[in-house]
Design a protein around this motif. Structure first.
Motif, PDB file in Angstrom:
ATOM      1  N   ALA A   1      65.788  31.901  14.542  1.00 57.02           N
ATOM      2  CA  ALA A   1      65.956  30.549  14.008  1.00 57.02           C
ATOM      3  C   ALA A   1      64.579  29.989  13.692  1.00 57.02           C
ATOM      4  O   ALA A   1      63.557  30.545  14.097  1.00 57.02           O
ATOM      5  CB  ALA A   1      66.664  29.661  15.028  1.00 57.02           C
ATOM      6  N   LEU A   2      64.567  28.870  12.959  1.00 61.46           N
ATOM      7  CA  LEU A   2      63.315  28.187  12.687  1.00 61.46           C
ATOM      8  C   LEU A   2      63.575  26.711  12.522  1.00 61.46           C
ATOM      9  O   LEU A   2      64.703  26.294  12.276  1.00 61.46           O
ATOM     10  CB  LEU A   2      62.609  28.756  11.456  1.00 61.46           C
ATOM     11  CG  LEU A   2      63.213  28.434  10.101  1.00 61.46           C
ATOM     12  CD1 LEU A   2      62.094  28.220   9.116  1.00 61.46           C
ATOM     13  CD2 LEU A   2      64.096  29.566   9.631  1.00 61.46           C
ATOM     14  N   ASP A   3      62.518  25.938  12.686  1.00 59.83           N
ATOM     15  CA  ASP A   3      62.570  24.506  12.420  1.00 59.83           C
ATOM     16  C   ASP A   3      61.264  24.142  11.725  1.00 59.83           C
ATOM     17  O   ASP A   3      60.517  25.032  11.307  1.00 59.83           O
ATOM     18  CB  ASP A   3      62.814  23.699  13.704  1.00 59.83           C
ATOM     19  CG  ASP A   3      61.758  23.920  14.770  1.00 59.83           C
ATOM     20  OD1 ASP A   3      60.603  24.248  14.432  1.00 59.83           O
ATOM     21  OD2 ASP A   3      62.082  23.758  15.961  1.00 59.83           O
ATOM     22  N   GLU A   4      60.970  22.858  11.611  1.00 60.77           N
ATOM     23  CA  GLU A   4      59.786  22.442  10.847  1.00 60.77           C
ATOM     24  C   GLU A   4      58.465  22.839  11.501  1.00 60.77           C
ATOM     25  O   GLU A   4      57.430  22.850  10.850  1.00 60.77           O
ATOM     26  CB  GLU A   4      59.817  20.932  10.576  1.00 60.77           C
ATOM     27  CG  GLU A   4      59.824  20.055  11.802  1.00 60.77           C
ATOM     28  CD  GLU A   4      61.212  19.876  12.423  1.00 60.77           C
ATOM     29  OE1 GLU A   4      61.250  19.398  13.558  1.00 60.77           O
ATOM     30  OE2 GLU A   4      62.235  20.225  11.809  1.00 60.77           O
ATOM     31  N   THR A   5      58.467  23.221  12.797  1.00 57.49           N
ATOM     32  CA  THR A   5      57.204  23.552  13.467  1.00 57.49           C
ATOM     33  C   THR A   5      56.983  25.034  13.715  1.00 57.49           C
ATOM     34  O   THR A   5      55.858  25.447  13.966  1.00 57.49           O
ATOM     35  CB  THR A   5      57.086  22.809  14.822  1.00 57.49           C
ATOM     36  OG1 THR A   5      58.142  23.248  15.678  1.00 57.49           O
ATOM     37  CG2 THR A   5      57.151  21.307  14.625  1.00 57.49           C
ATOM     38  N   GLY A   6      58.044  25.844  13.675  1.00 57.44           N
ATOM     39  CA  GLY A   6      57.829  27.259  13.950  1.00 57.44           C
ATOM     40  C   GLY A   6      59.092  28.081  14.004  1.00 57.44           C
ATOM     41  O   GLY A   6      60.168  27.661  13.564  1.00 57.44           O
ATOM     42  N   LEU A   7      58.935  29.278  14.596  1.00 61.49           N
ATOM     43  CA  LEU A   7      59.984  30.287  14.615  1.00 61.49           C
ATOM     44  C   LEU A   7      60.436  30.601  16.032  1.00 61.49           C
ATOM     45  O   LEU A   7      59.619  30.643  16.954  1.00 61.49           O
ATOM     46  CB  LEU A   7      59.448  31.598  14.021  1.00 61.49           C
ATOM     47  CG  LEU A   7      58.825  31.561  12.637  1.00 61.49           C
ATOM     48  CD1 LEU A   7      58.146  32.882  12.331  1.00 61.49           C
ATOM     49  CD2 LEU A   7      59.879  31.244  11.605  1.00 61.49           C
ATOM     50  N   ASP A   8      61.724  30.837  16.189  1.00 60.12           N
ATOM     51  CA  ASP A   8      62.264  31.416  17.413  1.00 60.12           C
ATOM     52  C   ASP A   8      62.481  32.891  17.100  1.00 60.12           C
ATOM     53  O   ASP A   8      63.214  33.229  16.161  1.00 60.12           O
ATOM     54  CB  ASP A   8      63.585  30.758  17.807  1.00 60.12           C
ATOM     55  CG  ASP A   8      63.396  29.308  18.224  1.00 60.12           C
ATOM     56  OD1 ASP A   8      62.336  28.993  18.809  1.00 60.12           O
ATOM     57  OD2 ASP A   8      64.292  28.493  17.953  1.00 60.12           O
ATOM     58  N   LEU A   9      61.839  33.739  17.880  1.00 61.23           N
ATOM     59  CA  LEU A   9      61.859  35.166  17.616  1.00 61.23           C
ATOM     60  C   LEU A   9      62.505  35.931  18.759  1.00 61.23           C
ATOM     61  O   LEU A   9      62.487  35.486  19.904  1.00 61.23           O
ATOM     62  CB  LEU A   9      60.429  35.690  17.426  1.00 61.23           C
ATOM     63  CG  LEU A   9      59.604  35.038  16.320  1.00 61.23           C
ATOM     64  CD1 LEU A   9      58.166  35.517  16.387  1.00 61.23           C
ATOM     65  CD2 LEU A   9      60.205  35.338  14.961  1.00 61.23           C
ATOM     66  N   GLU A  10      63.034  37.103  18.418  1.00 56.30           N
ATOM     67  CA  GLU A  10      63.522  38.042  19.409  1.00 56.30           C
ATOM     68  C   GLU A  10      62.634  39.276  19.306  1.00 56.30           C
ATOM     69  O   GLU A  10      62.612  39.957  18.275  1.00 56.30           O
ATOM     70  CB  GLU A  10      64.979  38.410  19.125  1.00 56.30           C
ATOM     71  CG  GLU A  10      65.547  39.392  20.136  1.00 56.30           C
ATOM     72  CD  GLU A  10      66.969  39.774  19.801  1.00 56.30           C
ATOM     73  OE1 GLU A  10      67.878  39.271  20.468  1.00 56.30           O
ATOM     74  OE2 GLU A  10      67.145  40.564  18.850  1.00 56.30           O
ATOM     75  N   VAL A  11      61.879  39.515  20.378  1.00 51.18           N
ATOM     76  CA  VAL A  11      60.972  40.656  20.419  1.00 51.18           C
ATOM     77  C   VAL A  11      61.756  41.836  20.986  1.00 51.18           C
ATOM     78  O   VAL A  11      62.294  41.742  22.095  1.00 51.18           O
ATOM     79  CB  VAL A  11      59.729  40.354  21.291  1.00 51.18           C
ATOM     80  CG1 VAL A  11      58.781  41.536  21.302  1.00 51.18           C
ATOM     81  CG2 VAL A  11      59.026  39.095  20.791  1.00 51.18           C
ATOM     82  N   PRO A  12      61.854  42.935  20.235  1.00 54.80           N
ATOM     83  CA  PRO A  12      62.637  44.080  20.719  1.00 54.80           C
ATOM     84  C   PRO A  12      62.116  44.582  22.062  1.00 54.80           C
ATOM     85  O   PRO A  12      60.922  44.559  22.325  1.00 54.80           O
ATOM     86  CB  PRO A  12      62.431  45.147  19.637  1.00 54.80           C
ATOM     87  CG  PRO A  12      61.993  44.402  18.440  1.00 54.80           C
ATOM     88  CD  PRO A  12      61.262  43.190  18.939  1.00 54.80           C
ATOM     89  N   GLY A  13      63.051  45.032  22.887  1.00 52.36           N
ATOM     90  CA  GLY A  13      62.675  45.609  24.176  1.00 52.36           C
ATOM     91  C   GLY A  13      62.026  46.963  23.989  1.00 52.36           C
ATOM     92  O   GLY A  13      62.267  47.661  23.010  1.00 52.36           O
ATOM     93  N   VAL A  14      61.185  47.318  24.924  1.00 53.10           N
ATOM     94  CA  VAL A  14      60.495  48.605  24.874  1.00 53.10           C
ATOM     95  C   VAL A  14      61.009  49.467  26.019  1.00 53.10           C
ATOM     96  O   VAL A  14      61.194  48.977  27.130  1.00 53.10           O
ATOM     97  CB  VAL A  14      58.966  48.395  25.003  1.00 53.10           C
ATOM     98  CG1 VAL A  14      58.231  49.722  24.956  1.00 53.10           C
ATOM     99  CG2 VAL A  14      58.466  47.472  23.907  1.00 53.10           C
TER     100      VAL A  14
END
Length: 187
Positions: free
Chosen positions: A118-131
């Motif tokens: 997701a994103l909004d006016e200030t930045g991104l919500d990210l999902e970092v893949p598991g290792v």
């Protein structure tokens, strides 16, 4: 391309592009032997169809031929959508990439490969893949932290996402699935 020519071309082409509910992403004039190539890159939230590019090319050609914006030298006109490797520089670029895997270079150093959730006016919500079998982790990145970003090409993104979220299979899960399938057949 001089600033004046760039501004003039943008002024002529932007209304044509906007009339089709498209965004004018880039205008580039490059030498090609004794001729030049005028590249117009357009995009939209729904993507751009080949027919739209062809129609826009015809309209742009007419407008350009009726003016002296390209001067007297011959040129080739190309209208296209952005390539997969184009940089993400505007909030609309990130919005159009929601659900996609991106590679981000942070100002404070380091690269991050993650999926935009997701994103909004200030930045991104990210999902970092598991290792190594670990679960993916959530991470917030502000736009001001990003030095540059691009979409990462995935050859099979649906199966990659499904594999990330799939529960590990074991003997007990397999037996439960078999019982469910048997009950469905009996019903």
């Amino acid at each position: 391309m001089s600033t004046t020519q760039s501004e003039r071309l943008r002024g002529l082409l932007e209304p044509l592009v906007a009339a089709r509910d498209l965004d004018l992403e880039e205008i580039e004039v490059t030498p090609a032997g004794k001729s030049r190539v005028l590249r117009i890159v357009v995009d939209s939230d729904e993507g751009v169809q080949l027919d739209e590019c062809a129609e826009l090319s015809r309209e742009a050609s007419t407008v350009l031929d009726d003016t002296d914006a390209m001067g007297g030298a011959p040129y080739t006109l190309e209208v296209s959508s952005p390539g997969a490797d184009r940089p993400l520089t505007e909030p609309r670029h990130y919005r159009r990439a929601v659900g996609r895997l991106i590679k981000v270079r942070l100002h404070e150093g380091g690269d991050l490969v993650a999926r935009i959730i997701a994103l909004d006016e200030t930045g991104l919500d990210l999902e970092v893949p598991g290792v190594k079998g670990r679960k993916p982790t959530a991470r917030r990145v502000a736009f001001e932290e990003i030095a540059k970003a691009r979409v990462e090409l995935e050859f099979n993104p649906k199966s990659a996402r499904a594999a990330q979220h799939e529960a590990p299979r074991d003997e007990k899960n397999a037996q439960q699935d078999e019982k469910i399938d048997e009950n469905k057949e009996e019903a």
